[in-house]
Design a protein around this motif. Structure first.
Motif, mmCIF file in Angstrom:
data_model
loop_
_atom_site.group_PDB
_atom_site.id
_atom_site.type_symbol
_atom_site.label_atom_id
_atom_site.label_comp_id
_atom_site.label_asym_id
_atom_site.label_seq_id
_atom_site.Cartn_x
_atom_site.Cartn_y
_atom_site.Cartn_z
ATOM 1 N N ILE A 35 21.601 -0.807 -76.991
ATOM 2 C CA ILE A 35 20.677 -1.893 -76.646
ATOM 3 C C ILE A 35 21.184 -2.659 -75.432
ATOM 4 N N ASP A 36 22.459 -2.987 -75.407
ATOM 5 C CA ASP A 36 23.058 -3.673 -74.255
ATOM 6 C C ASP A 36 24.499 -3.224 -74.130
ATOM 7 N N GLY A 37 24.741 -2.287 -73.218
ATOM 8 C CA GLY A 37 26.065 -1.706 -73.060
ATOM 9 C C GLY A 37 27.116 -2.683 -72.591
ATOM 10 N N ARG A 38 26.707 -3.801 -72.003
ATOM 11 C CA ARG A 38 27.684 -4.782 -71.517
ATOM 12 C C ARG A 38 27.689 -6.066 -72.352
ATOM 13 N N GLY A 90 27.307 3.566 -66.978
ATOM 14 C CA GLY A 90 26.255 2.996 -66.153
ATOM 15 C C GLY A 90 25.556 4.101 -65.386
ATOM 16 N N LEU A 91 24.238 4.137 -65.464
ATOM 17 C CA LEU A 91 23.453 5.185 -64.815
ATOM 18 C C LEU A 91 22.460 4.563 -63.837
ATOM 19 N N VAL A 92 22.223 5.240 -62.736
ATOM 20 C CA VAL A 92 21.334 4.755 -61.689
ATOM 21 C C VAL A 92 20.067 5.587 -61.659
ATOM 22 N N ALA A 121 33.469 -1.913 -67.662
ATOM 23 C CA ALA A 121 34.523 -2.381 -66.759
ATOM 24 C C ALA A 121 34.350 -3.881 -66.509
ATOM 25 N N ASP A 122 35.471 -4.630 -66.506
ATOM 26 C CA ASP A 122 35.350 -6.076 -66.372
ATOM 27 C C ASP A 122 35.026 -6.463 -64.934
#
Length: 357
Positions: free
Chosen positions: A20-23, A57-59, A206-207
């Motif tokens: 739902i929210d990877g970050r 993360g995918l573009v 990644a931070d």
């Protein structure tokens, strides 16, 4: 090769939350899951260290002037493994899989869009190079025109949280600044954006400090830019995990010849089929390509003879079983000594295809 890890209920709930929210923060996820934050964080790092699950993360290729291709390669049996390994090291490949039978493999390839504005012919040099590689007998490339199913996550990994828990993890939907169809026309896609995307592909969590170092931006610029890219639909996050960990070890690839008049109805139906992990409309002999996940070959038969057979306008279906996935959505990560080796594998370069034999 991933370690043998059995997902329990908390693992599955965590994976659904990250889809739902990877970050999302571990503290926010922990509140929804009803588990201690330290436990949630430890679970994710355990899964990632074991190469079982990770956020990537995918573009969206179309929004940065690129094209995605589904490529089928026919080659000599003794060339399959070397070719698979070479392709897996490339930054522009994903979803690499030798097929059962020993002489074919499939992959997704990203290339610059064709046309004078892009300064490219749509990736033809790569495809031509493949044809000149010893051991390769034929290459068939179909351009992805539109993804129609599986965008946002396969249903098999998004069924652990109830509606209220899912709603709690979904923040306010940000408005796209201008809603550009192609990002480059609006605010530019430069080297810094590419480095940002590359780092998030390796580690979607990644931070900000790490992303600032990679891009050369300030921390506040990183936050704004990531938020903008997500709002514009350019960047999204997926959980990269094999369906076999959810009890669906059989993966089949389907090529469907669909009458144009029924194309919309068929693709809409595929988007609702629980077995379909991904589907897209493509160029080529088959107008629809799909990845299907099943518990066993009997379940695959049931799907083909049941839900799929009930759809109108499908003239021909070709199926193939995936032998194994050598690479999924994100860059290849290999077990190595030290966490840094896992997170930062050697960067691949375009010339590596020349080493295929």
């Amino acid at each position: 090769m991933t370690q043998s890890v059995t997902l329990d209920a908390l693992d599955r709930r965590l994976i659904h939350a990250l889809q739902i929210d990877g970050r999302a923060s571990f503290s926010g996820i922990a509140t929804v899951l009803g588990a201690p934050e330290r436990t949630v964080a430890r679970r994710y790092h355990r899964l990632r260290s074991a190469l079982v699950a990770r956020v990537v993360g995918l573009v969206d290729s179309r929004r940065i002037g690129m094209l995605d291709w589904f490529v089928r390669i026919d080659c000599a049996p003794d060339a399959v493994e070397a070719l698979t390994a070479a392709l897996a090291q490339r930054d522009d490949t994903s979803w690499i899989a030798p097929l059962a039978g020993g002489t074919r493999l499939t992959c997704m390839v990203r290339t610059p869009a064709a046309g004078p504005a892009a300064g490219s012919d749509g990736g033809r040099p790569l495809f031509d190079h493949l044809l000149r590689t010893p051991g390769i007998r034929d290459v068939e490339a179909s351009c992805v025109l539109r993804p129609v199913a599986g965008v946002g996550g396969w249903a098999g990994r998004t069924s652990a949280l109830d509606a209220s828990e899912q709603a709690a993890l979904v923040g306010p939907v940000p408005e796209s600044p201008d809603g550009p169809e192609v990002l480059a026309e609006a605010s530019g896609w430069g080297e810094a954006e590419a480095r940002l995307a590359g780092e998030l592909a390796l580690d979607g969590r990644a931070d900000v400090a790490q992303l600032a170092t990679v891009t050369g931006w300030s921390a506040s610029t990183v936050r704004r830019r990531v938020a903008w890219l997500r709002a514009a639909g350019v960047l999204h996050f997926e959980v990269d995990v094999s369906p076999s960990h959810f009890g669906f070890p059989v993966e089949a690839l389907l090529w469907l010849e669909v009458a144009p008049a029924q194309l919309g109805e068929v693709t809409e139906a595929l988007s609702r089929h629980a077995a379909v992990a991904f589907a897209a409309v493509t160029t080529g002999r088959a107008s629809v390509f799909a990845m299907v996940q099943c518990r066993d070959t009997g379940a695959l038969y049931d799907y083909l003879a049941g839900e799929l057979a009930a759809l109108p306008g499908i003239g021909r279906v070709e199926t193939a079983l995936v032998q194994r996935r050598a690479k999924r959505a994100g860059p290849l990560l290999l077990p190595a000594v030290g966490e840094r080796a896992r997170r930062f594998p050697p960067r691949s370069t375009a010339h590596r295809v020349g080493h295929m034999s």
